[in-house]
Write an enzyme that holds these catalytic residues in place. Sequence first.
Site, PDB file in Angstrom:
ATOM      1  N   GLY A 703      17.115 -11.703 -11.930  1.00  0.00           N
ATOM      2  CA  GLY A 703      16.754 -11.554 -10.527  1.00  0.00           C
ATOM      3  C   GLY A 703      17.950 -11.746  -9.622  1.00  0.00           C
ATOM      4  O   GLY A 703      18.472 -10.808  -9.017  1.00  0.00           O
ATOM      5  N   GLU A 704      18.407 -12.970  -9.589  1.00  0.00           N
ATOM      6  CA  GLU A 704      19.339 -13.367  -8.539  1.00  0.00           C
ATOM      7  C   GLU A 704      20.784 -12.945  -8.783  1.00  0.00           C
ATOM      8  O   GLU A 704      21.557 -12.799  -7.839  1.00  0.00           O
ATOM      9  CB  GLU A 704      19.204 -14.875  -8.351  1.00  0.00           C
ATOM     10  CG  GLU A 704      17.851 -15.148  -7.685  1.00  0.00           C
ATOM     11  CD  GLU A 704      17.286 -16.510  -7.892  1.00  0.00           C
ATOM     12  OE1 GLU A 704      17.115 -16.882  -9.077  1.00  0.00           O
ATOM     13  OE2 GLU A 704      17.003 -17.197  -6.916  1.00  0.00           O
TER      14      GLU A 704
END
Length: 737
Positions: A703-704
């Site tokens: 995700g990040e």
Amino acid sequence: MSTVESRRRPLVGAGVNRVDGPRKVTGTAPYPMDFSVPGQAYGALVQSTIAAGRIVRMHTEAAERAPGVIGVLTHENAPRVGTGPVTVLGASPPAPLRNDRIVHHGQHIAFVVAETPEQAGAAARLVRADYEATEPLLDLQDPRAEHLVDPWGMDTSRGDTAAAMASAEVTLRATYTTADNTHNPLGLFATLAAWEGDTLTVHDTSQWPSMVRTSLAMAFGIPESSVRVLVPYVGGGFGAGLRAWPHVILTAMAARVLRRPVKLVLTRPQMFTSVGHRPSGVQWLRVGATRDGELLVLNHRSLISLSMEDNDYEPFASATAFAYRCPNVITQDRQARINIAVPTSMRAPAEAQGNFALESALDELAYTLGMDPVELRLRNHTDVDPRNGLPWSGKALLECYEVGARRFGWSRRNPRPRSMRDGNWLVGYGMASALFPYFAQPCAAQATVRGDGSALVRSAATDIGTGTYTVMAQLAAEELGLPLDMVRFDLGDSDMPNSMMAGGSGLTGALGNAVHDACRRLVRSFTELAWASPESPLRGVPPDDVQCTGGTIHPVGRPDLGESYVEILARHELSELTANGKSSPPVPEELGMSLAGAYGAKFVEVRVDADLGLLRVARVVSVIDGGRILNEKTARSQIIGGTVGGIGMTLFEDTVTDPHTGRIANATFGDYLVAVNADVPELDVVFVGEPDRGTATGTKGVGEVGLVGIAPAIANAVYHATGKRIRQLPITLDALL
Ligand code: MOS
């Protein structure tokens, strides 16, 4: 592709479309604000118009007399409630309406409940407060601000930085600042609370229903089993949904006091003060190196804004301790208490800001040394964790650099600033490394196969748009040997087995492992049932020697000798069979490895108008080592989304607080700018690397890491284009003139 081939093609890894896609695009997926229950009333918040001081008197009479009003809660009549749990993000936000103290502009000071949302909103505007205002602390560098000092012992001190700095041939000193940002998911946060006796049911915009359940149980002093939190669709989160916010407690409190179900939908301006934000900060970097680019010292200190009454923990500098091979390292993070709304994790919290400073400083060092920025990073690469000397569980960062440089055409770069031009556009190439540390929490899941041969798997997780519904269904289908359309994955209900937060890029790996475990146990239960039956073709087959294909359990490699789930259930007169599974985070000491997390290399081309300072991002190449990729399509979407968020953080996003009143001056979508389609070029995303050796699913979390590295890669490209080193985010036009 022939049918046979498509059947053989493994489900996991394939770029399967979102199973929830049709529900989302046809408007049939219910988001928290879409739920209603009979007899519900509507809440509206009243917010403080000062940033510091106390309430002398509340004036609620006019609101109480207004049409449709059922009740008004203030600190004078609200019941006292308990405080929620301490989580991995720090202590829960303080309980609402518990005293007369004001610690930030926009603090909730009253809650109005009426028959319609319009009546509640109108009455809320009639509530007045007399204040005794004090001077607010609004500058995080104000010497009067109290500091929260390293609550979790994440500060690093390794080697002898002073001596190494004295002996370094090349040194660099720079200060970087980053702005407050606000998450701004498209879906407004909403809470619907309904009591039946001492039992509470809540629909809430949350990335973590089990934590909201715990918080509500602690607030009202009732058992967790009396609370149910539902969130089948979130509507975006970016970290804003990782807390049980005061407005959630307030809504449940009002519903209890007034004996009516109550629904609250935040307004867009309230989203800026009520559900967290990315905290601003200042970072001081001191770097020492040899003349051939070997890092000797990294001294990375930060001061980060924090509100008065909560302990959100976000250590910007901490990842500098293990990003590169460097013998002498200091990282130190301090959080300054000022009169702002509560900050919280937002899209790569800490790493996004810390990496901007570190990767900008390395670019500055590369120029000081006259060395290519990629080469500088190659020279300081480490395949072991410099904190403990253990090998990383998987790190394909070198491949990220190599593939990225090739796809981007890095070799075409003339390193001299202002040397590349296209008409009136100054062209700049910049790059940065990215990492996002591994994170996991315990998870549980339950798998059931029913009489018709279909499977239902569930866990109290959420899908914040990351693809949880889809990827968990893929994992379960593969493990159970069922086609994807025979498997349903349900989530978003705290009555389901506990899940970790949808946060920290950790859910897919940790929950995936629990789903695997549940499905494996379920197959085993079926095999053991069959094993005991004289008529079963599986009789006597050891449960470890079976596999599942097309809903049939059979000896490995012998699909002709199998028996289907349906047949086994029917013979035993069972309507279904269920198994529970769980996972816990891997323990690095037991593995003899350090958990690596995700890595990436980001290459960016910018164009800056030589006269106007207009800055455009022209190309982004992101090469990501995400370990095993479970769904190529949703994983790519994660990186694209992160990149767009990174462009927004770098060029636009800035939550502006009036330095005198503490009021947020741009709390609307008209004034708070985010990256839109016109700001985002074609994004090239490539995955490299191998399944991670330290995690059961082989994943690292994707995700990040998509957002990390975008800001410094853009800032470094801006330097290359213009010769101007911008050390603050966002990079606005005025800085380039
Ligand atoms: Mo993310 S900031 O871990 O939702």
